[in-house]
Enzyme design. Structure first.
Site, short mmCIF file in Angstrom:
data_model
loop_
_atom_site.label_atom_id
_atom_site.label_comp_id
_atom_site.label_asym_id
_atom_site.label_seq_id
_atom_site.Cartn_x
_atom_site.Cartn_y
_atom_site.Cartn_z
N TYR A 96 -8.79 30.78 24.64
CA TYR A 96 -7.88 29.72 25.07
C TYR A 96 -6.44 30.23 25.18
O TYR A 96 -5.94 30.90 24.28
CB TYR A 96 -7.91 28.54 24.10
N GLN A 97 -5.80 29.87 26.28
CA GLN A 97 -4.40 30.20 26.53
C GLN A 97 -4.13 31.71 26.34
O GLN A 97 -3.18 32.10 25.67
CB GLN A 97 -3.47 29.37 25.65
#
Length: 174
Positions: A96-97
């Site tokens: 994520y990210q």
């Protein structure tokens, strides 16, 4: 002690006659909100979680960290509000990210000393090193193999600033 005196003794203990300071027999105070009514996720795992979790999918991205702060300077104001209301579950993943979600969450928990009060769920299998030019051989960082799980868990533990992961999921099927 005879068998006849045992029930009497327990009744006196329960009525706090023998243990005046025994707060363990008092019921727990009600949670501040329904988020504090934790449920057993699995009888085999023994993990109790709140009915709502904080998703780490949008937490992170190094270029936007200043824009996500609230007036107290908190990087994760949504997490602070959820935990204050009784939630204990934070969900994230190794990719994520661009890997910054786990780093933000880990640093945030470490600064507040709340790791043992939270249930951290993270995932592996995603190609989390994708686009990293310095890593020429990326097959160890993707899929459901034992090697992928090992390196992902090792890296997630570092990013989350913890020694254990509460729940580990496979992010997507092979």
């Amino acid at each position: 002690m005879s068998a006849n005196t045992t029930p009497h003794l327990w009744r006196r203990i329960a009525q706090h006659e023998l243990l005046p300071q025994a707060s363990t027999f008092n019921p727990a105070p009600p949670p501040p909100t329904k988020l504090g009514r934790h449920r057993m996720l699995s009888s085999l795992a023994g993990i109790h979680v709140s009915p709502l979790c904080l998703s780490g999918m949008s937490i992170g991205d190094v270029g936007q960290d200043q824009a996500r702060r609230d007036e107290q300077g908190d990087e994760l104001p949504g997490a602070r509000r959820l935990l204050r209301r009784g939630s204990n579950l934070i969900d994230t993943a190794n990719n994520y990210q661009n890997e910054t979600s786990e780093m933000f969450i880990g640093e945030w928990m470490e600064q507040r000393g709340i790791r043992d009060q939270t249930v951290i769920a993270t995932k592996y299998s995603s190609p989390y090193k994708l686009g990293k030019d310095n890593i020429k051989q990326q097959t160890s960082y993707v899929g459901n193999s034992l090697k992928s799980m090992h390196v992902s868990v090792r890296d997630s533990l570092k990013k989350l600033c913890t020694s254990y992961i509460s729940i580990l999921y496979i992010h997507w099927p092979p």
